[in-house]
Design a protein around this motif. Structure first.
Motif, PDB file in Angstrom:
ATOM      1  N   UNK A 142       0.859  -1.177   0.000  1.00  0.00           N
ATOM      2  CA  UNK A 142       0.000   0.000   0.000  1.00  0.00           C
ATOM      3  C   UNK A 142       0.898   1.230   0.000  1.00  0.00           C
ATOM      4  N   UNK A 143       0.646   2.136  -0.911  1.00  0.00           N
ATOM      5  CA  UNK A 143       1.427   3.364  -0.994  1.00  0.00           C
ATOM      6  C   UNK A 143       0.484   4.549  -0.822  1.00  0.00           C
ATOM      7  N   UNK A 144       0.749   5.327   0.212  1.00  0.00           N
ATOM      8  CA  UNK A 144      -0.100   6.462   0.546  1.00  0.00           C
ATOM      9  C   UNK A 144       0.540   7.760   0.075  1.00  0.00           C
ATOM     10  N   UNK A 145      -0.302   8.741  -0.167  1.00  0.00           N
ATOM     11  CA  UNK A 145       0.196  10.081  -0.494  1.00  0.00           C
ATOM     12  C   UNK A 145      -0.878  11.102  -0.164  1.00  0.00           C
ATOM     13  N   UNK A 146      -0.453  12.362  -0.030  1.00  0.00           N
ATOM     14  CA  UNK A 146      -1.416  13.447   0.087  1.00  0.00           C
ATOM     15  C   UNK A 146      -1.506  14.128   1.431  1.00  0.00           C
ATOM     16  N   UNK A 147      -0.768  13.685   2.426  1.00  0.00           N
ATOM     17  CA  UNK A 147      -0.828  14.362   3.722  1.00  0.00           C
ATOM     18  C   UNK A 147      -0.142  15.715   3.668  1.00  0.00           C
ATOM     19  N   UNK A 148      -0.204  16.432   4.791  1.00  0.00           N
ATOM     20  CA  UNK A 148       0.456  17.728   4.847  1.00  0.00           C
ATOM     21  C   UNK A 148      -0.123  18.622   5.911  1.00  0.00           C
TER      22      UNK A 148
ATOM     23  N   UNK B 221      -7.778  18.579   2.121  1.00  0.00           N
ATOM     24  CA  UNK B 221      -6.686  17.708   1.674  1.00  0.00           C
ATOM     25  C   UNK B 221      -7.296  16.465   1.036  1.00  0.00           C
ATOM     26  N   UNK B 222      -6.536  15.860   0.142  1.00  0.00           N
ATOM     27  CA  UNK B 222      -6.979  14.611  -0.476  1.00  0.00           C
ATOM     28  C   UNK B 222      -5.889  13.572  -0.280  1.00  0.00           C
ATOM     29  N   UNK B 223      -6.244  12.463   0.365  1.00  0.00           N
ATOM     30  CA  UNK B 223      -5.321  11.350   0.547  1.00  0.00           C
ATOM     31  C   UNK B 223      -5.591  10.286  -0.505  1.00  0.00           C
ATOM     32  N   UNK B 224      -4.510   9.643  -0.946  1.00  0.00           N
ATOM     33  CA  UNK B 224      -4.620   8.540  -1.893  1.00  0.00           C
ATOM     34  C   UNK B 224      -3.906   7.325  -1.331  1.00  0.00           C
ATOM     35  N   UNK B 225      -4.436   6.160  -1.651  1.00  0.00           N
ATOM     36  CA  UNK B 225      -3.791   4.904  -1.266  1.00  0.00           C
ATOM     37  C   UNK B 225      -3.894   3.950  -2.439  1.00  0.00           C
TER      38      UNK B 225
ATOM     39  N   UNK C 116       0.616   8.594   6.821  1.00  0.00           N
ATOM     40  CA  UNK C 116       0.916   9.934   6.320  1.00  0.00           C
ATOM     41  C   UNK C 116       0.366  10.956   7.326  1.00  0.00           C
ATOM     42  N   UNK C 117       1.188  11.966   7.618  1.00  0.00           N
ATOM     43  CA  UNK C 117       0.817  12.945   8.636  1.00  0.00           C
ATOM     44  C   UNK C 117      -0.128  13.987   8.056  1.00  0.00           C
ATOM     45  N   UNK C 118      -1.209  14.236   8.794  1.00  0.00           N
ATOM     46  CA  UNK C 118      -2.120  15.336   8.478  1.00  0.00           C
ATOM     47  C   UNK C 118      -2.140  16.267   9.685  1.00  0.00           C
ATOM     48  N   UNK C 119      -1.784  17.518   9.461  1.00  0.00           N
ATOM     49  CA  UNK C 119      -1.759  18.505  10.537  1.00  0.00           C
ATOM     50  C   UNK C 119      -2.670  19.671  10.155  1.00  0.00           C
TER      51      UNK C 119
ATOM     52  N   UNK D 228     -12.630  17.710   3.658  1.00  0.00           N
ATOM     53  CA  UNK D 228     -12.992  19.123   3.617  1.00  0.00           C
ATOM     54  C   UNK D 228     -13.321  19.633   5.018  1.00  0.00           C
ATOM     55  N   UNK D 229     -13.365  20.952   5.146  1.00  0.00           N
ATOM     56  CA  UNK D 229     -13.705  21.582   6.436  1.00  0.00           C
ATOM     57  C   UNK D 229     -12.893  20.978   7.572  1.00  0.00           C
ATOM     58  N   UNK D 230     -11.603  20.865   7.352  1.00  0.00           N
ATOM     59  CA  UNK D 230     -10.739  20.219   8.337  1.00  0.00           C
ATOM     60  C   UNK D 230     -10.674  21.014   9.632  1.00  0.00           C
ATOM     61  N   UNK D 231     -10.567  20.275  10.729  1.00  0.00           N
ATOM     62  CA  UNK D 231     -10.517  20.849  12.071  1.00  0.00           C
ATOM     63  C   UNK D 231      -9.213  20.441  12.739  1.00  0.00           C
ATOM     64  N   UNK D 232      -8.774  21.204  13.732  1.00  0.00           N
ATOM     65  CA  UNK D 232      -7.543  20.807  14.434  1.00  0.00           C
ATOM     66  C   UNK D 232      -7.620  19.398  15.010  1.00  0.00           C
ATOM     67  N   UNK D 233      -8.797  18.977  15.403  1.00  0.00           N
ATOM     68  CA  UNK D 233      -8.932  17.625  15.959  1.00  0.00           C
ATOM     69  C   UNK D 233      -8.802  16.525  14.910  1.00  0.00           C
ATOM     70  N   UNK D 234      -8.715  16.885  13.650  1.00  0.00           N
ATOM     71  CA  UNK D 234      -8.442  15.897  12.594  1.00  0.00           C
ATOM     72  C   UNK D 234      -6.945  15.610  12.470  1.00  0.00           C
ATOM     73  N   UNK D 235      -6.148  16.344  13.201  1.00  0.00           N
ATOM     74  CA  UNK D 235      -4.700  16.144  13.158  1.00  0.00           C
ATOM     75  C   UNK D 235      -4.336  14.753  13.670  1.00  0.00           C
ATOM     76  N   UNK D 236      -3.600  14.013  12.860  1.00  0.00           N
ATOM     77  CA  UNK D 236      -3.213  12.640  13.208  1.00  0.00           C
ATOM     78  C   UNK D 236      -2.350  12.078  12.093  1.00  0.00           C
ATOM     79  N   UNK D 237      -1.793  10.905  12.354  1.00  0.00           N
ATOM     80  CA  UNK D 237      -1.202  10.118  11.274  1.00  0.00           C
ATOM     81  C   UNK D 237      -2.316   9.254  10.705  1.00  0.00           C
TER      82      UNK D 237
END
Length: 117
Positions: free
Chosen positions: A4-10, A18-22, A111-114, A83-92
């Protein structure tokens, strides 16, 4: 062997997207379920959203209406539009694949999402 190869965090500001892909490769037989889990520091890894190879999605309550999971069966790739990301969505965020015929589970590297201003 399945990979599995992930991409799109940040890093994104609150309210942003943000859009994540796997992308999965290897011996993958249908039906399968692919999904995204997330793990914040000091907390458990929890399911965010998943999708069956038939297209049926599933979401945890906290992301309903904000996140959308979709799949491309031809490429065995899953996307998570956030969409409409919140600080509480921060995670790996970790991609997960469960192959029903073999009952095997595979994980991506994460992938880290901050979400922060």
């Amino acid at each position: 062997q399945v990979q599995l190869v992930e991409s799109g965090g940040g890093l994104v500001q609150p309210g942003g997207s943000l859009r994540l892909s796997c992308a999965a490769s290897g011996s993958i037989f249908s039906p399968w379920v692919m999904g995204w889990y997330r793990q914040a520091p000091g907390k458990q890894r929890l399911l965010v959203a998943s999708i069956h190879s038939s297209g049926i999605p599933n979401y945890t309550d906290s992301v309903k209406g904000r996140f959308t999971i979709s799949r491309d069966n031809a490429k065995t790739t899953v996307y998570l539009q956030m969409n409409s990301l919140k600080p509480e969505d921060t995670a790996v965020y970790y991609c997960n694949l469960y192959i029903v015929p073999s009952k095997r589970t595979y994980w991506g590297q994460g992938t880290q999402v901050t979400v922060s201003s």
